[in-house]
Structures are given as C-alpha cells and as structure tokens.
Design a protein around this motif. Structure first.
Motif, PDB file in Angstrom:
ATOM      1  N   SER A  57     -14.683  -7.576   2.466  1.00 46.06           N
ATOM      2  CA  SER A  57     -15.163  -8.649   3.346  1.00 46.06           C
ATOM      3  C   SER A  57     -15.030  -8.287   4.823  1.00 46.06           C
ATOM      4  N   GLY A  58     -14.397  -7.167   5.113  1.00 46.13           N
ATOM      5  CA  GLY A  58     -14.311  -6.768   6.514  1.00 46.13           C
ATOM      6  C   GLY A  58     -12.947  -6.222   6.886  1.00 46.13           C
ATOM      7  N   THR A  59     -12.795  -5.870   8.145  1.00 40.74           N
ATOM      8  CA  THR A  59     -11.541  -5.301   8.619  1.00 40.74           C
ATOM      9  C   THR A  59     -10.786  -6.358   9.407  1.00 40.74           C
ATOM     10  N   ARG A  60      -9.473  -6.398   9.208  1.00 38.77           N
ATOM     11  CA  ARG A  60      -8.668  -7.320  10.014  1.00 38.77           C
ATOM     12  C   ARG A  60      -7.416  -6.622  10.499  1.00 38.77           C
ATOM     13  N   SER A  61      -6.894  -7.137  11.564  1.00 43.78           N
ATOM     14  CA  SER A  61      -5.722  -6.541  12.184  1.00 43.78           C
ATOM     15  C   SER A  61      -4.576  -7.541  12.100  1.00 43.78           C
ATOM     16  N   GLU A  62      -3.374  -7.047  11.804  1.00 46.56           N
ATOM     17  CA  GLU A  62      -2.226  -7.945  11.631  1.00 46.56           C
ATOM     18  C   GLU A  62      -1.023  -7.357  12.342  1.00 46.56           C
ATOM     19  N   HIS A  63      -0.123  -8.246  12.804  1.00 49.75           N
ATOM     20  CA  HIS A  63       1.156  -7.798  13.351  1.00 49.75           C
ATOM     21  C   HIS A  63       2.222  -7.986  12.292  1.00 49.75           C
ATOM     22  N   VAL A  64       2.942  -6.942  11.967  1.00 52.23           N
ATOM     23  CA  VAL A  64       4.007  -7.052  10.964  1.00 52.23           C
ATOM     24  C   VAL A  64       5.282  -6.422  11.514  1.00 52.23           C
ATOM     25  N   GLY A  65       6.422  -6.895  10.958  1.00 53.41           N
ATOM     26  CA  GLY A  65       7.706  -6.360  11.409  1.00 53.41           C
ATOM     27  C   GLY A  65       8.149  -5.170  10.601  1.00 53.41           C
ATOM     28  N   ALA A  66       7.801  -5.175   9.309  1.00 56.35           N
ATOM     29  CA  ALA A  66       8.242  -4.088   8.427  1.00 56.35           C
ATOM     30  C   ALA A  66       7.139  -3.786   7.431  1.00 56.35           C
ATOM     31  N   ILE A  67       7.171  -2.577   6.897  1.00 55.11           N
ATOM     32  CA  ILE A  67       6.188  -2.187   5.883  1.00 55.11           C
ATOM     33  C   ILE A  67       6.945  -1.679   4.668  1.00 55.11           C
ATOM     34  N   ILE A  68       6.570  -2.170   3.500  1.00 53.19           N
ATOM     35  CA  ILE A  68       7.142  -1.651   2.253  1.00 53.19           C
ATOM     36  C   ILE A  68       6.037  -0.917   1.504  1.00 53.19           C
ATOM     37  N   VAL A  69       6.276   0.354   1.215  1.00 47.61           N
ATOM     38  CA  VAL A  69       5.293   1.149   0.487  1.00 47.61           C
ATOM     39  C   VAL A  69       5.676   1.150  -0.989  1.00 47.61           C
TER      40      VAL A  69
END
Lengths: 237, 80, 337
Positions: free
Chosen positions: C97-109
């Motif tokens: 549906s498209g590209t979106r940008s987000e602000h996050v504090g942490a990333i879990i892979v």
C-alpha cells in the motif's frame, strides 16, 4: 584380539601430512559418518572393505593394521567416496599413498605384479595402457566391436600414439622412475609366508624392500577390518 | 605363520612402522638431486634427444632451466 | 518518554516479544514479510518433544497478539531503511500500500530461519523423484493426509546440509534429530503398518524430555535407528533404493523405501545479509546475526538499540525462541521507557 592403544603412533598423521605433499589432507575432519562406505561399490561386494575404518586407523596412527591389510588393495579408484564426502576427504589419494607404503613394508606385490604387463609391455611400447587386442566380452555383446564404432566415428580402427608421443612417454617414465619401478616389479619373485622357511622369514623381517632388482618377499596379508564373508569363511576355522 | 597382523609384527610397534614409512616417502618426494638420481634420468633424456630433430630442439629449450639442477648434482652444492 | 518498538518478523519469537512489550505498556509495530503471522511454526503439524497441536498453539498466540492493545501488525511489509541511534531510530517501512516512515526507540530482529533446499544433494535424487521430500514437505503431507498407506517403508535421513562442509554448513542444526523422531512417530501413528528407519550420525537431542522422546520413538513406536549417513538414493521402479553403511556393524545396507524424508538444515533467513546491511549489524560466517556476547548477552546485536530474538541468531527450538523473544522484549523496554 586385544589391542594396546599405546601401540599406536599417536602423532603419525600430523607428522606424515607435511611429508605427503598434500596427498593425505583433511582426514582429521572425518566425522565417521559412513557415507563413503555406504556408496562404495567395493564394500557392497566385500563387506570387510571399509574406507571409514581405514581413515580412522590412519588418523589414530594404527599404521600396522592399515599396511598389513588385504582391504587396502580392494579400492579401484572410482572416487565415489570423494564425491559424496561431506568433509571433502580424497580417500583414493590415501589408498594410493598407503599402497606404496605397504609395498615398502613388503605387502601386496602379488597384486602389483599383475599390472606389469600392461605398463611395461603395452604402455611403454605403444603408449596405450589397455591393449587393443584385449576384447572385453561384455562390451562386445552389449555395445559391439569398438573398432567398428571408431571407424564409423571417422577414427582409425585402432588407437595409435605417434612415435614422438611414445618417445615422450618413455622419457617421462624414465625421469619419474616408473621404468625402474616396473623393472623392479618384473624382477619380483613371489614368495609366500605360508610356504617360506624359517630362514627366509628371518631374512625378510630384517630386510625391507630391496633397492635393486631382485627377490621380494611378499608378506601374507590379513583381513584386518572384519570377516571377508562368503561360503568359504562361513564356518569358524 | 602368524595368526594376525599383531603377531606378524611381533614387538614392532606402529611407531617403528610409521618411521619407516615416513622415511620412505621423504626420500621419494625429496627435491634434492644427488648424482645417482641424475644419472638414472640421463638415459631417458638421451633417448628422447636421439629420437628426432624436433624432440632435440624441444629438449634444448629446457636446458637453461635444467642447468642449475645439473650443477647441483655434479658439485653437490645448492646454489643460492 | 515512551516510544514505539519495531519488531521484524512475525514468527513465534517476534510474536512473543511484541506481546511482552505491549503487556508492559509499550507500543509495538510488528512487521511480517508474508501475508500471515506464524512463521515457520505455523507450517508444522505437531510440536516436540511433546506432541501437541502446533496449529492450535500458534493460532492462540496470534490471537493474543491481535487482541493486545498497543500492537500494530503490518503484514507484507519489509524494512527499507534505518537511520538514527539507540532510543531514536527512524525506520522506513515498505508494503504494497505504500511506504511509511516511523520513529522507534528500539528494534527487535526476529527474522527466523529458512529450511535449506537440498538441491545440491544430487545423490539423494531430491527434485528428480517425487518420493524424496524434505521434512517441511513431510509436514505438509501429514497435514493433508497424504502419507504412504499400507506396508510402506519410510526412511528418514539426518544431517542433510548440516555437518557438511562440502555441500552445506559446518554447524549442527540442533533440531533435526528431534523433528525426525517426531516425523517417524507421526508416520507410525498415521499408519501403524508402516516401517520407519532413521539414519543418524549422532543423536543430538538435548533438553528436558528430548532423550525420552527419542527413546520413545525406538521403544514404543519401534522406529529403527541405523547409525550411518545415507550415501545415495536411487529410483528403481516404483521404489527407492536407499544405500548407507550401518556403521555400528560396519556393513553396507540397502533399504527399499516408499518415501525418503530429508531432514534439511536450518539456514539463515533469505536476505539476512541484506537486512543486516540495512540495520548496520554484524552477521557470522554463515549469515546468522552475530550476538554481542554468546553466553550472557545473547540478544544484543553488535549495534546498541537493536536486539535479536529467535532462530535468526542460531538454529533453535521453539522453547528457546520464546525465551529469547521475552528477553529481547525486556531489553527493548529498558530503552524505550
């Protein structure tokens, strides 16, 4: 029979590796998974022949068992074990090396002597290892006369090597020592441990492979890796 | 006649056998060129040289590469 | 200050991590490459070492995640870019549906793993014969009730791609011994007339209940364990000829089989090196994500603020993946709160 572990040469493999010019590499990586033996056409007919066990003995340094075994001479270099090995161990190279070592110990000359005719008489004379006069009945029945097939393909009916090629083969054979080796095999008179006298046995123990043409005592070899199977060996002796 | 390979070898251990084996191979794969080894090679090269004009020319092409080896064999000294 | 956490991968480790963060008041964006959550777990019919209904468990966990407030699930979404540092990442997510940008504090892979395709194993006739299947295909056959009927012989081959420097990976995939035993038991349960043979090198079933599970396969279900790696599988008429060495006896053996199941190795997820490049974290020699410290910091990646969970770090069973998801969640929570 009970084996003594202290009898093995623990660092044989590590010290032999640099001497062997890369011919016995990677054996220390063997997982003993048995894939080599599983695919081996020789093992399928002679169950006592087992590449896995021979690799194990080499790495652990039980040199006596490998060199005096009949099994060492049952490989026919199809290299199937190498193609399936998960650790890329080139077992046919090991066989090649340890057959030489076994001959140095005085084993297996009777098997090598059979090849003398091919090498000295055919290869050095015509430059062809397998004599064109030898007709394999299986091939004749199933595929047909090879010379006919060769003519159909536009080739001369028999394989020929140019005189220059033969000269080159002879030079390489002389330089590499193969001619001398073949003469040595030609000079071998096969004696057998089952028939020799005590005097002969004593001499052969103290004398390794002679450097000149002469009599070579061939030791009796043993089935060191299990029972050979078959009707003959069905009953306990 | 011995009953198995351990009896056959008697008191000799695998270490003795492996020593012999290693000596055999270090001689076989040795890159040194003693005179005796050189002399053994001469007949083959001579035969090849006598075979014809082209083989003779072919062999002479390798002469510069072979000279140090021959020198080494005759003098018994290795060149720098 | 509370920030969102991005969880990459909707397998059991990712679902667990998302649940734990949301249950503790955090906000989570859970992205999944595929259309459905569940990952490799959802492809199984049963779990081990306890034979429980895998579909039921994974559906329950997905439902819990969907019902928990604070979890935004984005299927068919992939990570395209990451910038910033721990506590303040900007991520770019791409979906149909498209590209979106987000602000996050942490990333879990929690990118999971991939079952290796044993196409390099030409000696096993994989791809040439429909009767040679991987363990994943066997799960599918079992679910669709397509297992061989009657007096059939089924051969299970261990270490296809694992412990194989030449055609696969040097490491041990850890779970194949157990899931092959599970498959053998499934086979025997589905068709008691069938015969199951497992070819193994070593049995590596460590953990509570695992040894008993393997022994049960031998003792209760009469699965025959033969020590030796299968050397070749040849198609012969309607049967398959399986050739191997019974290395405890030292004799080559041949099995006339109706089905051969290859326990293919667990390999790093597809595109793991690209993902590591986007995230700026290190991978090991195989492409698994590299942990900061093997023993005490298993879920820290080489970059602070990015945490690892589940089988994208090493071959791992479900229980460990769940535990690691929980640990990664608590590490992320310390950063975003």
């Amino acid at each position: 029979m009970l084996e003594q572990v202290k009898d093995w040469d623990d660092d044989f493999y590590e010290t032999f590796k640099p001497i062997a010019m890369g011919f016995v590499n990677e054996a220390e990586k063997c997982l003993q998974c048995g894939k080599c033996t599983g695919q081996c056409p020789a093992a399928a007919v002679t169950p006592s022949y087992n590449p896995r066990k021979i690799i194990r003995d080499l790495v652990y340094g039980n040199v006596k068992r490998v060199l005096s075994s009949v099994e060492l001479w049952q490989c026919f270099f199809c290299s199937g074990c190498y193609s399936v090995c998960p650790m890329d161990i080139n077992f046919p190279f090991f066989v090649f090396m340890f057959r030489l070592a076994a001959m140095n110990e005085g084993y297996g000359w009777e098997d090598v002597k059979q090849l003398e005719g091919y090498a000295e008489k055919s290869y050095l004379k015509d430059g062809i290892t397998v004599s064109t006069f030898e007709r394999n009945p299986f091939v004749m029945d199933n595929i047909g006369d090879i010379s006919k097939i060769r003519v159909e393909a536009g080739l001369p009916p028999e394989r020929t090597v140019s005189p220059r090629g033969i000269a080159e083969i002879n030079m390489i054979s002389d330089l590499s020592g193969m001619t001398a080796f073949m003469k040595q095999i030609g000079g071998v008179e096969l004696l057998d441990c089952t028939t020799c006298t005590d005097e002969q046995a004593k001499r052969c123990k103290t004398k390794p492979m002679p450097s000149k043409v002469g009599k070579i005592k061939t030791h009796h070899r043993y089935y060191n890796y299990g029972e050979p199977g078959g009707k003959k060996n069905a009953e306990a002796r | 006649m011995a009953d198995n390979f351990m009896e056959e070898y008697g008191k000799e251990t695998s270490r003795d056998v492996s020593m012999r084996t290693k000596k055999y191979f270090s001689d076989l794969f040795s890159l040194e060129m003693p005179l005796g080894r050189m002399m053994k090679m001469m007949p083959g090269m001579l035969k090849f040289m006598m075979h014809g004009k082209d083989t003779r020319e072919d062999l002479f092409k390798f002469m510069p590469q072979m000279m140090p080896m021959m020198k080494e064999a005759i003098t018994g000294k290795k060149e720098g | 200050m509370s920030k969102k956490t991005l969880v990459i991968g909707g397998g059991i480790a990712g679902i667990t991590a998302a649940q734990k963060i949301a249950q503790n008041g955090g906000e989570v964006i859970l992205i999944e490459k595929e259309g459905e959550l569940g990952g490799n777990f959802a492809k199984l019919a049963y779990t081990f070492p306890v034979l429980a209904d895998a579909k039921m468990i994974v559906t329950r966990e997905i439902q819990t995640a969907k019902a928990t407030s604070g979890i935004e699930i984005l299927p068919q979404t992939e990570l395209r870019g990451v910038s910033g540092s721990a506590g303040d990442f900007t991520v770019e997510l791409n979906s149909p549906s498209g590209t979106r940008s987000e602000h996050v504090g942490a990333i879990i892979v929690a990118a999971g793993f991939h079952y290796m395709e044993p196409t390099a194993y030409t000696e096993y006739s994989y791809g040439r014969s429909p009767k040679v299947v991987t363990s994943l295909e066997f799960e599918k056959m079992a679910a669709e009730n397509r297992l061989p009927k009657g007096n059939a012989r089924v051969v299970f081959v261990h270490c296809v791609g694992s412990r194989d420097k030449a055609k696969g990976y040097r490491y041990c995939s850890k779970i194949c011994c157990s899931y092959s035993a599970k498959h053998a038991i499934m086979m025997k349960k589905a068709n008691p007339d069938s015969k199951a043979y497992v070819f193994y090198i070593d049995i590596r079933a460590l953990g509570k209940g695992y040894e008993e599970f393997i022994r049960d396969a031998m003792e209760v279900y009469n699965v025959r364990y033969i020590r030796g790696r299968v050397a070749k599988v040849i198609e012969s008429g309607s049967k398959l000829i399986v050739r191997a060495e019974d290395s405890l006896i030292g004799n080559p053996v041949e099995v006339e089989a109706d089905l051969v199941v290859l326990a293919s190795a667990m390999e790093p997820p597809e595109g793991s090196r690209d993902l590591a490049g986007i995230l700026g974290i290190a991978t090991d020699e195989y492409g698994f994500f590299q942990e900061a410290e093997v023993n005490v910091r298993p879920c820290h990646s080489s970059k602070s603020g990015i945490f690892l969970a589940g089988s994208c770090t090493q071959p791992m069973e479900i229980a460990s993946a769940v535990a690691m998801g929980g640990l990664a969640a608590s590490e992320a929570l310390t950063l975003i709160r």
